[in-house]
Design a protein around this motif. Sequence first.
Motif, PDB file in Angstrom:
ATOM      1  N   ILE A   1       0.822  -1.208   0.000  1.00 19.96           N
ATOM      2  CA  ILE A   1       0.000   0.000   0.000  1.00 19.96           C
ATOM      3  C   ILE A   1       0.859   1.263   0.000  1.00 19.96           C
ATOM      4  CG2 ILE A   1      -1.579   1.377   1.435  1.00 19.96           C
ATOM      5  CD1 ILE A   1      -2.873  -1.304   2.261  1.00 19.96           C
ATOM      6  N   LEU A   2       1.947   1.226   0.766  1.00 15.24           N
ATOM      7  CA  LEU A   2       2.803   2.403   0.897  1.00 15.24           C
ATOM      8  C   LEU A   2       3.912   2.430  -0.148  1.00 15.24           C
ATOM      9  CD1 LEU A   2       3.034   2.582   4.794  1.00 15.24           C
ATOM     10  CD2 LEU A   2       1.552   3.886   3.264  1.00 15.24           C
ATOM     11  N   ASN A   3       3.755   1.561  -1.165  1.00 18.20           N
ATOM     12  CA  ASN A   3       4.679   1.560  -2.310  1.00 18.20           C
ATOM     13  C   ASN A   3       6.135   1.366  -1.889  1.00 18.20           C
ATOM     14  OD1 ASN A   3       2.561   2.152  -4.258  1.00 18.20           O
ATOM     15  ND2 ASN A   3       2.551   4.224  -3.404  1.00 18.20           N
ATOM     16  N   SER A   4       6.328   0.435  -0.992  1.00 20.52           N
ATOM     17  CA  SER A   4       7.694   0.116  -0.563  1.00 20.52           C
ATOM     18  C   SER A   4       8.471  -0.508  -1.719  1.00 20.52           C
ATOM     19  CB  SER A   4       7.647  -0.858   0.625  1.00 20.52           C
ATOM     20  OG  SER A   4       8.926  -1.346   0.924  1.00 20.52           O
ATOM     21  N   ASP A   5       9.769  -0.252  -1.733  1.00 19.21           N
ATOM     22  CA  ASP A   5      10.617  -0.851  -2.776  1.00 19.21           C
ATOM     23  C   ASP A   5      10.714  -2.363  -2.605  1.00 19.21           C
ATOM     24  OD1 ASP A   5      11.129   1.616  -3.885  1.00 19.21           O
ATOM     25  OD2 ASP A   5      12.917   1.965  -2.670  1.00 19.21           O
ATOM     26  N   TYR A   6      10.557  -2.827  -1.371  1.00 20.83           N
ATOM     27  CA  TYR A   6      10.687  -4.257  -1.098  1.00 20.83           C
ATOM     28  C   TYR A   6       9.431  -4.729  -0.367  1.00 20.83           C
ATOM     29  CZ  TYR A   6      15.536  -3.166  -2.146  1.00 20.83           C
ATOM     30  OH  TYR A   6      16.676  -2.734  -2.756  1.00 20.83           O
ATOM     31  N   ILE A   7       8.493  -5.293  -1.120  1.00 18.74           N
ATOM     32  CA  ILE A   7       7.219  -5.718  -0.534  1.00 18.74           C
ATOM     33  C   ILE A   7       7.408  -6.927   0.365  1.00 18.74           C
ATOM     34  CG2 ILE A   7       4.906  -6.590  -1.073  1.00 18.74           C
ATOM     35  CD1 ILE A   7       5.057  -4.937  -3.653  1.00 18.74           C
ATOM     36  N   TRP A   8       8.200  -7.873  -0.095  1.00 18.45           N
ATOM     37  CA  TRP A   8       8.500  -9.062   0.710  1.00 18.45           C
ATOM     38  C   TRP A   8       9.987  -9.372   0.547  1.00 18.45           C
ATOM     39  CZ3 TRP A   8       6.067 -10.573   4.662  1.00 18.45           C
ATOM     40  CH2 TRP A   8       6.273 -11.828   5.236  1.00 18.45           C
ATOM     41  N   PRO A   9      10.827  -8.617   1.279  1.00 20.45           N
ATOM     42  CA  PRO A   9      12.276  -8.706   1.067  1.00 20.45           C
ATOM     43  C   PRO A   9      12.870 -10.018   1.561  1.00 20.45           C
ATOM     44  CG  PRO A   9      11.772  -7.296   2.940  1.00 20.45           C
ATOM     45  CD  PRO A   9      10.455  -7.644   2.305  1.00 20.45           C
ATOM     46  N   GLN A  10      14.126 -10.216   1.229  1.00 21.25           N
ATOM     47  CA  GLN A  10      14.821 -11.443   1.593  1.00 21.25           C
ATOM     48  C   GLN A  10      14.871 -11.646   3.105  1.00 21.25           C
ATOM     49  OE1 GLN A  10      15.871 -13.613  -0.795  1.00 21.25           O
ATOM     50  NE2 GLN A  10      16.219 -15.050   0.902  1.00 21.25           N
ATOM     51  N   SER A  11      14.953 -10.551   3.863  1.00 18.64           N
ATOM     52  CA  SER A  11      15.001 -10.669   5.332  1.00 18.64           C
ATOM     53  C   SER A  11      13.734 -11.320   5.881  1.00 18.64           C
ATOM     54  CB  SER A  11      15.191  -9.289   5.974  1.00 18.64           C
ATOM     55  OG  SER A  11      14.130  -8.405   5.612  1.00 18.64           O
ATOM     56  N   LEU A  12      12.589 -11.076   5.224  1.00 19.41           N
ATOM     57  CA  LEU A  12      11.339 -11.699   5.666  1.00 19.41           C
ATOM     58  C   LEU A  12      11.217 -13.133   5.154  1.00 19.41           C
ATOM     59  CD1 LEU A  12       8.921  -8.658   5.322  1.00 19.41           C
ATOM     60  CD2 LEU A  12       9.644  -9.804   7.425  1.00 19.41           C
ATOM     61  N   ILE A  13      11.748 -13.384   3.987  1.00 22.25           N
ATOM     62  CA  ILE A  13      11.778 -14.770   3.497  1.00 22.25           C
ATOM     63  C   ILE A  13      12.610 -15.627   4.441  1.00 22.25           C
ATOM     64  CG2 ILE A  13      12.555 -16.274   1.611  1.00 22.25           C
ATOM     65  CD1 ILE A  13      11.980 -13.922  -0.306  1.00 22.25           C
ATOM     66  N   ASN A  14      13.706 -15.046   4.944  1.00 22.70           N
ATOM     67  CA  ASN A  14      14.607 -15.786   5.839  1.00 22.70           C
ATOM     68  C   ASN A  14      14.045 -15.947   7.248  1.00 22.70           C
ATOM     69  OD1 ASN A  14      16.416 -15.883   3.731  1.00 22.70           O
ATOM     70  ND2 ASN A  14      17.676 -14.184   4.481  1.00 22.70           N
ATOM     71  N   ASN A  15      13.181 -15.031   7.670  1.00 25.18           N
ATOM     72  CA  ASN A  15      12.749 -15.007   9.065  1.00 25.18           C
ATOM     73  C   ASN A  15      11.263 -15.293   9.270  1.00 25.18           C
ATOM     74  OD1 ASN A  15      15.107 -14.013  10.933  1.00 25.18           O
ATOM     75  ND2 ASN A  15      15.263 -12.802   9.065  1.00 25.18           N
ATOM     76  N   THR A  16      10.582 -15.730   8.225  1.00 18.90           N
ATOM     77  CA  THR A  16       9.186 -16.158   8.358  1.00 18.90           C
ATOM     78  C   THR A  16       9.044 -17.518   7.665  1.00 18.90           C
ATOM     79  OG1 THR A  16       8.302 -15.303   6.268  1.00 18.90           O
ATOM     80  CG2 THR A  16       8.508 -13.731   8.091  1.00 18.90           C
ATOM     81  N   PRO A  17       7.979 -18.251   7.957  1.00 17.35           N
ATOM     82  CA  PRO A  17       7.786 -19.532   7.279  1.00 17.35           C
ATOM     83  C   PRO A  17       7.086 -19.395   5.928  1.00 17.35           C
ATOM     84  CG  PRO A  17       6.350 -19.339   9.220  1.00 17.35           C
ATOM     85  CD  PRO A  17       7.019 -18.029   9.038  1.00 17.35           C
ATOM     86  N   TYR A  18       6.961 -18.147   5.397  1.00 13.67           N
ATOM     87  CA  TYR A  18       6.117 -17.916   4.231  1.00 13.67           C
ATOM     88  C   TYR A  18       6.874 -17.326   3.046  1.00 13.67           C
ATOM     89  CZ  TYR A  18       2.702 -18.302   7.983  1.00 13.67           C
ATOM     90  OH  TYR A  18       1.992 -18.737   9.073  1.00 13.67           O
ATOM     91  N   ILE A  19       6.422 -17.719   1.865  1.00  8.15           N
ATOM     92  CA  ILE A  19       6.852 -17.040   0.646  1.00  8.15           C
ATOM     93  C   ILE A  19       5.701 -16.131   0.207  1.00  8.15           C
ATOM     94  CG2 ILE A  19       8.417 -18.875  -0.080  1.00  8.15           C
ATOM     95  CD1 ILE A  19       6.238 -19.834  -2.029  1.00  8.15           C
ATOM     96  N   GLU A  20       5.977 -15.228  -0.713  1.00  7.21           N
ATOM     97  CA  GLU A  20       5.013 -14.183  -1.058  1.00  7.21           C
ATOM     98  C   GLU A  20       3.666 -14.739  -1.510  1.00  7.21           C
ATOM     99  OE1 GLU A  20       4.664 -10.358  -4.121  1.00  7.21           O
ATOM    100  OE2 GLU A  20       6.628 -11.220  -3.637  1.00  7.21           O
TER     101      GLU A  20
END
Length: 316
Positions: free
Chosen positions: A245-264
């Motif tokens: 919504i806030l037009n972030s450059d990284y909607i689901w960055p690598q740091s979240l892929i590494n630290n959550t059990p989910y892919i986009e």
Amino acid sequence: MNSKLTKILEDKENAILKEKPQFSLNNSRSFGTEITKNFLRPLDPDTSDSHNPQRLGDYAKEIFSYLNSIESQYLPQYGYMKFQTDINEKMRGILLDWLVGVHLKFKLLPETLFLCANLIDRYLEKTSILRGKLQLLGVAAMLIASKYEEIYPPSVKDFVYITDNTYTKEEVLWMEREILKKLNFNITIVSPLKFIERYARVSEMNERAYCLARYMIELSIIDYKSMRYKPSMIAASAVYLANKILNSDYIWPQSLINNTPYIENELKPCARDLCILLQGAERSPLQAIKKKYSLQSYFEVSQIVIVMGPHVNSNK
């Protein structure tokens, strides 16, 4: 005791009280994931946080891996409402919307609200209740959650007053006992709040985006259908949607892929439902959460206009 010694002791006590952190509506206790105004920008937030015992950087990955493994343990099952004969989803929503206002009035911690909602749903899953006792269930659940989470919880008298004396002190205490017995005193839960603090921390989310994500997970409390999703899924989807919504450059960055059990792709169904909640908040008769997040202290995120199409855009 002589007057000089008394003066020294009083000065020391005043100094301690000054240094003691004060709770505000913006503050929430963090579990290895404190969100502050000064964000570090490390390659590995956990490693750089190892010097800070509050953030538990050395153990954070193991802690949240464990929380993922137990998060479904004390969750109500979606669909329980069909066994209720005198109440429905709409009444549940009205109750929780009212409790959000109570929570705000008493300036309670965010954890208290999430625990309160969990206790209500788990009790209703096990016991049929008359609509005349639904508000009693709500204040008793808030009383239990306050005792569990708060340093200074409101008194029983406060909860009686907030119901306009509809119930007596004895009735509130009776319902408190009933809830605890039905739930076998299992009060500790894993809420979306813990996960969203973690995900915001590791992805270096700014405060406005964090408040927008928080707004979404609180809207999910009132929405009965959101019970279909696990707490970590709701938290991850809220972070994903806030970034979009806030037009972030990284909607689901690598740091979240590494630290959550989910892919986009796994987040999109839940994110879509959260977006529907955001869009419907303006027209909903349940306005407590929207009003809360229209405050400047929450960056007025509930005033963001959500436009859904092939892409998500926002205008203020």
